[in-house]
Write an enzyme that holds these catalytic residues in place. Structure first.
Site, PDB file in Angstrom:
ATOM      1  N   ASP A 193     -11.308   8.881   9.845  1.00 28.12           N
ATOM      2  CA  ASP A 193     -11.819   9.513   8.633  1.00 28.12           C
ATOM      3  C   ASP A 193     -13.335   9.475   8.692  1.00 28.12           C
ATOM      4  O   ASP A 193     -13.929   8.392   8.855  1.00 28.12           O
ATOM      5  CB  ASP A 193     -11.310   8.775   7.391  1.00 28.12           C
ATOM      6  CG  ASP A 193     -11.852   9.373   6.104  1.00 28.12           C
ATOM      7  OD1 ASP A 193     -11.434  10.488   5.744  1.00 28.12           O
ATOM      8  OD2 ASP A 193     -12.719   8.719   5.478  1.00 28.12           O
ATOM      9  N   GLU A 277     -10.074  14.913  11.015  1.00 25.28           N
ATOM     10  CA  GLU A 277     -10.084  15.959   9.995  1.00 25.28           C
ATOM     11  C   GLU A 277     -10.805  17.205  10.518  1.00 25.28           C
ATOM     12  O   GLU A 277     -11.917  17.114  11.037  1.00 25.28           O
ATOM     13  CB  GLU A 277     -10.805  15.470   8.747  1.00 25.28           C
ATOM     14  CG  GLU A 277     -10.171  14.279   8.074  1.00 25.28           C
ATOM     15  CD  GLU A 277     -11.050  13.751   6.960  1.00 25.28           C
ATOM     16  OE1 GLU A 277     -10.716  14.007   5.781  1.00 25.28           O
ATOM     17  OE2 GLU A 277     -12.058  13.111   7.263  1.00 25.28           O
ATOM     18  N   CYS A 344      -0.954   8.606  -1.168  1.00 30.57           N
ATOM     19  CA  CYS A 344      -0.645   7.213  -0.848  1.00 30.57           C
ATOM     20  C   CYS A 344      -0.019   7.131   0.538  1.00 30.57           C
ATOM     21  O   CYS A 344       0.952   7.841   0.838  1.00 30.57           O
ATOM     22  CB  CYS A 344       0.297   6.631  -1.891  1.00 30.57           C
ATOM     23  SG  CYS A 344       0.771   4.911  -1.566  1.00 30.57           S
ATOM     24  N   CYS A 347       3.869   5.417  -0.122  1.00 37.73           N
ATOM     25  CA  CYS A 347       4.977   6.150  -0.740  1.00 37.73           C
ATOM     26  C   CYS A 347       4.813   7.659  -0.675  1.00 37.73           C
ATOM     27  O   CYS A 347       5.751   8.399  -0.991  1.00 37.73           O
ATOM     28  CB  CYS A 347       5.152   5.722  -2.200  1.00 37.73           C
ATOM     29  SG  CYS A 347       3.797   6.236  -3.292  1.00 37.73           S
ATOM     30  N   CYS A 363      -2.531   3.364  -5.741  1.00 41.31           N
ATOM     31  CA  CYS A 363      -1.509   4.365  -6.043  1.00 41.31           C
ATOM     32  C   CYS A 363      -0.970   4.147  -7.458  1.00 41.31           C
ATOM     33  O   CYS A 363      -0.558   3.030  -7.818  1.00 41.31           O
ATOM     34  CB  CYS A 363      -0.365   4.282  -5.028  1.00 41.31           C
ATOM     35  SG  CYS A 363       0.945   5.486  -5.315  1.00 41.31           S
ATOM     36  N   CYS A 366       3.263   3.540  -6.880  1.00 43.83           N
ATOM     37  CA  CYS A 366       3.840   2.314  -6.326  1.00 43.83           C
ATOM     38  C   CYS A 366       2.897   1.125  -6.392  1.00 43.83           C
ATOM     39  O   CYS A 366       3.292   0.001  -6.058  1.00 43.83           O
ATOM     40  CB  CYS A 366       4.268   2.542  -4.874  1.00 43.83           C
ATOM     41  SG  CYS A 366       2.891   2.779  -3.722  1.00 43.83           S
ATOM     42  N   ASP A 373     -10.898   4.862   2.629  1.00 42.13           N
ATOM     43  CA  ASP A 373     -11.072   5.528   3.914  1.00 42.13           C
ATOM     44  C   ASP A 373      -9.978   5.142   4.904  1.00 42.13           C
ATOM     45  O   ASP A 373      -9.533   5.972   5.700  1.00 42.13           O
ATOM     46  CB  ASP A 373     -12.453   5.190   4.493  1.00 42.13           C
ATOM     47  CG  ASP A 373     -13.586   5.786   3.681  1.00 42.13           C
ATOM     48  OD1 ASP A 373     -13.319   6.740   2.927  1.00 42.13           O
ATOM     49  OD2 ASP A 373     -14.731   5.297   3.790  1.00 42.13           O
TER      50      ASP A 373
END
Length: 394
Positions: A193, A277, A344, A347, A363, A366, A373
C-alpha cells in the site's frame, strides 16, 4: 531486455565548452526545423516531413562548416526525428480530443540532450579500451571524454546520449540484449500500500519510511526562490540564482531516485509476487481550485496533499519496481485500488466508517482492528492473488 545506463562525465574545461556549443547548435537546428514547418504550412499549406528536412542537412552543413558541419550527421538526424515525434504526438492528441499542445520553440534552458542513434557513427563507447583504469567515450567535435563508470555495462550499446543537468554532464547508454539476473525464489508474496505517512506498507506489517526530501529542502528552496525573484531578468546574477535553485531541485531528484531504488530492491529480494495499487496519480494530484463559476473547496488542504503525494514520487517508485522485478524474474500484479482502504480484511465488510483516522482501522461489523495501511495491503494482496489465479485458470 533493453536497459539504460547513466554515467557522470568528467570533461575538461575545453570539452565543456564544446559540449555546450554542440547543444546550442542542435537547439538552433531544432528551432529552425520547427519554423520551416510552420512557415511552409502557413504560407503554402504544405506539410513538411522528416525526410524533406533530413535531405536538406547536407546543404546546411556545407554552408556552415564551422557550425553545424562540426557535429555528427546522425545526431542532427536524431534531433530532426525528435521534432517529428513531437508533431506526431501533437496530431495524436488532436485526434483523441485531448489538449493539443503544439510543438514549441526550445529556449536556452529547454534543450539539454543530444542523441547519437548508433554506437560507432559519430560516437564510440569505450573509445580507449587499452587504457588500464579509465573509461572514455568519443564524441565527434568534442573528443575523448572521461566517464565515471560506477557499474558494469551489460548487453550491446545501441544509442548514446549526452545530457546536461545543471553544471553536470551525463552520458546515457541504451543497451539491447541485456541478460536478466533472476534471483532465487523465496516463496513469499506481499501486497503493498502506497502512502504519504509511510512510502510503502506491506501486507505482513513492514513499512518503508517516507523521507520527504522536498519538505526537508523547502526552507533552502524558498530562500533561493526569493533571492531569484529579486534579480533583474537577463543579468548574470539572475543566471547564478537560477543555477542555485536548479541545483537544489536536482539534489532532491537524485535523493528520490536513490531512495526508490533501495526500497524497490528490498521488495524484489524479499518477495516472489508483489501486488500493488494501480493508482491514477495524475487524477489524484489534480488541483482543487476549480473555476470562477464553480470554485473548489479546501483548496489549501488539497494543495498540501498534492505536494506530499508528488514528494513521495509513487510513479517513480512503481516504474523502478517494475524494471527490477522484470530483471529479477519476479511477478507484479496491478490491482484496482477501489475500496481497499475501507474493506475489512477479516470479514470483508466495506464501509466508510471502518477507517476512523488515517492510521486506525476498526470494522463496524466484526470489531477487527488493525493499522489502516496494513489492512489495505492485505486486501490488495488477496485481490492480486485472485487475479493471478483467474489468469492461470484461463
Amino acid at each position: 531486455m533493453r536497459r539504460s545506463f547513466k554515467f557522470l562525465l568528467r570533461p575538461t574545461a575545453r570539452q565543456v565548452a564544446a559540449l555546450a556549443a554542440c547543444l546550442e547548435d542542435h537547439r538552433q537546428l531544432y528551432n529552425a526545423a520547427l519554423e520551416h514547418r510552420r512557415a511552409a504550412y502557413a504560407k503554402a499549406g504544405v506539410s513538411i516531413q522528416y525526410g524533406d528536412q533530413s535531405a536538406e542537412l547536407k546543404h546546411i552543413r556545407g554552408d556552415d562548416p564551422d557550425g553545424q558541419g562540426r557535429w555528427s550527421f546522425s545526431s542532427q538526424q536524431a534531433t530532426l526525428r525528435r521534432l517529428d515525434k513531437a508533431f506526431a504526438a501533437f496530431f495524436e492528441r488532436v485526434k483523441s480530443g485531448r489538449t493539443p499542445g503544439f510543438p514549441r520553440f526550445k529556449g536556452r534552458g529547454r534543450f539539454d540532450t543530444v542523441e547519437w542513434p548508433k554506437d560507432g557513427d559519430g560516437c564510440r563507447w569505450d573509445s580507449q579500451p587499452q587504457h588500464p583504469t579509465a573509461i572514455w567515450v568519443r564524441l565527434q567535435g568534442v573528443g575523448h571524454v572521461r566517464v565515471h563508470r560506477h557499474r558494469r555495462v551489460s548487453g550491446t550499446v545501441k544509442t548514446i546520449s549526452v545530457k546536461r543537468e545543471g553544471s553536470r554532464w551525463y552520458v546515457v547508454l541504451s543497451c539491447a540484449e541485456v541478460p536478466a539476473g533472476p534471483l532465487p525464489a523465496t516463496g513469499a508474496v506481499a501486497g503493498i500500500d502506497l502512502g504519504v505517512a509511510s512510502l510503502v506498507t506491506t501486507s505482513d506489517g513492514g513499512q518503508v519510511a517516507n523521507p520527504r526530501h522536498l519538505a526537508a529542502t523547502a526552507d533552502r528552496l524558498a530562500a533561493g526562490q526569493r533571492d531569484l525573484a529579486r534579480k533583474k531578468r537577463g543579468s548574470k546574477r539572475r543566471r547564478k540564482a537560477v543555477a542555485r535553485v536548479a541545483a537544489l531541485h536536482a539534489k532532491v531528484r537524485r535523493q528520490r531516485l536513490d531512495g526508490a531504488h533501495k526500497a524497490a530492491l528490498a521488495l524484489v529480494r524479499a518477495y516472489d509476487v508483489i501486488a500493488y495499487e494501480d493508482l491514477r496519480i495524475t487524477n489524484m494530484t489534480r488541483s482543487a481550485s476549480g473555476t470562477l463559476q464553480a470554485p473548489g473547496r479546501n483548496v489549501a488542504a488539497k494543495s498540501g496533499l498534492n505536494r506530499s503525494i508528488l514528494d513521495a514520487s509513487w510513479g517513480v517508485f512503481l516504474t523502478i519496481l517494475s524494471h527490477k522485478a522484470e530483471s529479477a524474474g519476479r511477478e507484479l500484479i496491478a490491482v484496482n485500488p477501489a475500496h481497499t482502504s475501507c474493506t475489512c480484511a477479516r470479514c470483508g465488510h466495506c464501509a466508510k466508517d471502518n477507517r476512523l483516522t488515517q492510521a486506525e482501522f476498526r470494522c463496524v461489523s466484526c470489531g477487527h482492528t488493525a493499522h489502516a495501511d496494513v489492512n489495505a495491503a492485505i486486501n490488495i494482496l488477496r485481490a492480486g492473488l485472485a487475479l493471478r489465479q483467474a489468469a492461470q485458470a484461463a
